[in-house]
Design an enzyme around this catalytic site. Sequence first.
Site, PDB file in Angstrom:
ATOM      1  N   SER A 150       0.805  -1.121  -0.036  1.00 27.51           N
ATOM      2  CA  SER A 150      -0.083   0.091   0.076  1.00 27.51           C
ATOM      3  C   SER A 150       0.838   1.213  -0.002  1.00 27.51           C
ATOM      4  O   SER A 150       1.910   1.263   0.783  1.00 27.51           O
ATOM      5  CB  SER A 150      -0.843  -0.106   1.298  1.00 27.51           C
ATOM      6  OG  SER A 150      -1.381   1.274   1.641  1.00 27.51           O
ATOM      7  N   TYR A 163      -0.322  -0.631  10.034  1.00 27.10           N
ATOM      8  CA  TYR A 163      -0.877  -1.144   8.588  1.00 27.10           C
ATOM      9  C   TYR A 163       0.537  -0.719   7.590  1.00 27.10           C
ATOM     10  O   TYR A 163       0.819  -1.365   6.806  1.00 27.10           O
ATOM     11  CB  TYR A 163      -2.009  -0.357   8.158  1.00 27.10           C
ATOM     12  CG  TYR A 163      -2.367  -0.713   6.970  1.00 27.10           C
ATOM     13  CD1 TYR A 163      -3.139  -1.918   6.461  1.00 27.10           C
ATOM     14  CD2 TYR A 163      -2.386   0.332   5.769  1.00 27.10           C
ATOM     15  CE1 TYR A 163      -3.619  -2.266   5.119  1.00 27.10           C
ATOM     16  CE2 TYR A 163      -2.980   0.144   4.297  1.00 27.10           C
ATOM     17  CZ  TYR A 163      -3.416  -1.119   4.299  1.00 27.10           C
ATOM     18  OH  TYR A 163      -3.961  -1.339   3.003  1.00 27.10           O
ATOM     19  N   LYS A 167       2.720  -3.204   5.607  1.00 21.34           N
ATOM     20  CA  LYS A 167       2.684  -3.123   4.334  1.00 21.34           C
ATOM     21  C   LYS A 167       4.048  -2.782   3.531  1.00 21.34           C
ATOM     22  O   LYS A 167       4.383  -3.274   2.627  1.00 21.34           O
ATOM     23  CB  LYS A 167       1.736  -1.812   3.771  1.00 21.34           C
ATOM     24  CG  LYS A 167       0.345  -2.486   4.045  1.00 21.34           C
ATOM     25  CD  LYS A 167       0.107  -3.601   3.158  1.00 21.34           C
ATOM     26  CE  LYS A 167      -1.537  -3.826   2.807  1.00 21.34           C
ATOM     27  NZ  LYS A 167      -1.881  -5.222   2.197  1.00 21.34           N
TER      28      LYS A 167
END
Length: 301
Positions: A150, A163, A167
């Site tokens: 991401s 996150y 990622k």
Amino acid sequence: MSEFKDKVVVITGAGGGLGKSHALEFALRGAKVVVNDLGGSGDGVGASDMADEVVNEIKEKGGIAIASKASVSDPAGAKSIIDDAVAEFGTVDILVNNAGILRDKTFKKMPLEDWDIVMDVHLNGTAYVTHAAWPIMYEKNYGRIVLTSSTSGIYGNFGQSNYGAAKMGMLGLMNVLAMEGRSKNINVNVLSPAAATRLINTIPGREVDLDNPDPMSHPKLVTPAVLLMCSEDGPTGKVIQAGNGRFSTAAVFNNVDLEFGGDVTYEELLAKKDQLLDMSEATEGWTWRTEMMKKAAEKKD
Ligand SMILES: NC(=O)c1ccc[n+]([C@@H]2O[C@H](COP(=O)([O-])OP(=O)(O)OC[C@H]3O[C@@H](n4cnc5c(N)ncnc54)[C@H](O)[C@@H]3O)[C@@H](O)[C@H]2O)c1
């Protein structure tokens, strides 16, 4: 005939959003698809039969698919996804690691439980499923693996430390697996997608109308990048960004070394701070490592 005909494709988190789009497209091209999805909520709670619904849709269109409802974040569950592919279709050719959840909070407010679960689903889950598929691909001298990253990891995003870290971990995993898989025709690449999905709906202020989605943010505009990364002549060790009908490649750049010889003080380095931070003549990769990678291309495990 499609190059994906009869390929055995495992896609995690394929009960909706991007994974579903990838699954439908591979199935349309004659692949045998394992649709994995635990079916929980966007923040990783509960379970449901989302995977069955996608399998039914594929079958209704004349495609071949089976469902797996195991969790990627459980090592035994992750292995069972690959075991199911082998039991039903005899092997695994392509693995798209896509399952994901969000637990957004600033680092200050984040309980460690939210750190752990996000790392478990994204980074550990990807490693667990890939670890189960790796020996099969290694033995058969063929494999195509996609790890879903991401921009939140590659560039950062406020409130997504868990996150973002998970990622960016995809890039680290890819860098090494691309080296280790090279001599065995295993290509490993990273996808950094953008699309209107349920996951995006969990981000405050980013809500999208999933019943009336903007056609330009449809997940199907991302899927061609996945097929390209999984193609016969696809790349390895690349980060491809896809979404809204746009595609690009991201890479890590390195500027020209400051050389001090055998000794250097803090004051001497401080005096050259502007030069140290100047990226105007930066080039892709790290010179030493590029040389190492050339040698790694000939290395065998
Ligand atoms: N949508 C975007 O713009 C965007 C941007 C960057 C990255 N991503 C990544 O793309 C991937 C797909 O997300 P999406 O946007 O389609 O959202 P989504 O919520 O529609 O899809 C994620 C799927 O993963 C499944 N899942 C969650 N935990 C699981 C587990 N433990 N085991 C198996 N399945 C599990 C969910 O049930 C869900 O169906 C994710 O990895 C996400 O982080 C999406």
